[in-house]
Design a protein around this motif. Structure first.
Motif, mmCIF file in Angstrom:
data_model
loop_
_atom_site.group_PDB
_atom_site.id
_atom_site.type_symbol
_atom_site.label_atom_id
_atom_site.label_comp_id
_atom_site.label_asym_id
_atom_site.label_seq_id
_atom_site.Cartn_x
_atom_site.Cartn_y
_atom_site.Cartn_z
ATOM 1 N N UNK A 110 91.190 12.486 31.594
ATOM 2 C CA UNK A 110 90.611 12.065 32.873
ATOM 3 C C UNK A 110 90.509 13.221 33.876
ATOM 4 N N UNK A 111 89.734 14.258 33.578
ATOM 5 C CA UNK A 111 89.583 15.379 34.520
ATOM 6 C C UNK A 111 89.023 14.898 35.854
ATOM 7 N N UNK A 112 89.525 15.520 36.934
ATOM 8 C CA UNK A 112 89.182 15.099 38.289
ATOM 9 C C UNK A 112 88.466 16.201 39.054
ATOM 10 N N UNK A 113 87.679 15.783 40.050
ATOM 11 C CA UNK A 113 87.050 16.718 40.971
ATOM 12 C C UNK A 113 87.830 16.724 42.279
ATOM 13 N N UNK A 114 88.093 17.907 42.834
ATOM 14 C CA UNK A 114 88.802 18.051 44.099
ATOM 15 C C UNK A 114 87.939 18.878 45.051
ATOM 16 N N UNK A 115 88.055 18.620 46.329
ATOM 17 C CA UNK A 115 87.419 19.459 47.348
ATOM 18 C C UNK A 115 88.484 19.964 48.296
ATOM 19 N N UNK A 116 88.423 21.269 48.618
ATOM 20 C CA UNK A 116 89.407 21.806 49.534
ATOM 21 C C UNK A 116 89.421 23.316 49.550
ATOM 22 N N UNK A 117 90.561 23.869 49.932
ATOM 23 C CA UNK A 117 90.707 25.299 50.142
ATOM 24 C C UNK A 117 90.959 26.037 48.830
ATOM 25 N N UNK A 118 90.208 27.103 48.620
ATOM 26 C CA UNK A 118 90.437 28.030 47.515
ATOM 27 C C UNK A 118 90.834 29.371 48.115
ATOM 28 N N UNK A 119 91.832 30.027 47.522
ATOM 29 C CA UNK A 119 92.276 31.321 48.042
ATOM 30 C C UNK A 119 91.998 32.413 47.013
#
Length: 253
Positions: free
Chosen positions: A157-166
């Motif tokens: 069940x791979x998921x998509x996330x949105x947010x900060x990448x460093x």
């Protein structure tokens, strides 16, 4: 017609993109091969970013100056940092930070001197479009990867996330390093080596930008995935499918 720029971090991902650009023509600038062609009815320029912030910034600048791209998307792999961000998930950036930028005490840690900011936000509309495409692809992961690949890499069940990448100029691969990053930047979902530099270049030029990263490991001592095989069999296929889905639904105006 708007021109779309696609930067890939690794050769396997660029090859996957070029497989869908049957009319691509190579143009060499600054020692880099830029591939100019069409994909899903859009004018596209694709290029290998090279590794690290300086190399990626040079590549992005040529993209904008020489090829005049109207929007730029970076695709590649990254280490997972955020809680619940697992191997095989996809992170679409809402903003990017250079985790190794530190001009203190003259400026706050992570703040880029003379910009008054540490975070370079991605284009909201572009990020939503890529997030929607990623979500669609992940819902059909077995079709794009095959059930055997999902099982071998334990990608349930791979998921998509949105947010900060460093981003930073070191390959983060120990538990101590990843924990230090989580403490310094608790909102960070993933870590890589190029995106924040490209985001800064696009900010300077006023060009919409976002980044899409497939999580290849947890950036710690427990990372045991065969990285090259993961890129070939998972990340590159995700990149191709997500970008294709996005371009198919994007207006060519």
């Amino acid at each position: 017609m708007a021109v779309i720029g696609i930067m890939s971090a690794l050769h396997e991902e660029l090859a996957a993109v070029l497989a869908d650009m049957p009319d691509e023509q190579r143009v060499t600038v600054a020692g880099r091969d830029f591939w100019v062609g069409h994909w899903q009815g859009h004018a596209v320029v694709a290029v290998l970013s090279r590794i690290g912030k300086v190399a990626a910034a040079t590549t992005a600048t040529v993209m904008l100056e020489r090829f005049g791209v109207d929007a730029l998307v970076f695709t590649g792999a990254a280490g997972g940092l955020g809680q619940g961000v697992r191997v095989g998930d996809v992170v679409v950036a809402s903003g990017l930070v250079q985790h190794d930028m530190d001009a203190s005490p003259l400026f706050l840690r992570h703040e880029v001197p003379l910009y008054g900011r540490a975070i370079f936000e991605t284009d909201a509309a572009l990020s939503v479009q890529l997030a929607d495409a990623a979500q669609q692809v992940l819902q059909e992961a077995d079709r794009f990867l095959g059930p055997d690949t999902l099982t071998q890499f334990e990608l349930a069940l791979p998921q998509m996330h949105r947010g900060l990448i460093v981003s930073g100029d070191r390959f983060v691969s120990t538990t101590a390093e990843s924990q230090a990053l989580r403490e310094a930047l608790p909102d960070a979902l993933a870590v890589e080596m190029e995106g924040a530099a490209v985001a800064q270049v696009c900010f300077d030029y006023g060009v919409p930008f976002t980044a899409v990263r497939t999580i290849s490991d947890r950036a710690d001592d427990a990372a045991h995935t065969d990285f090259n095989r993961f890129i070939s069999e998972v990340a590159s296929r995700y990149s191709r499918a997500i970008l294709s889905e996005w371009l198919a639904k994007r207006s060519s105006a």
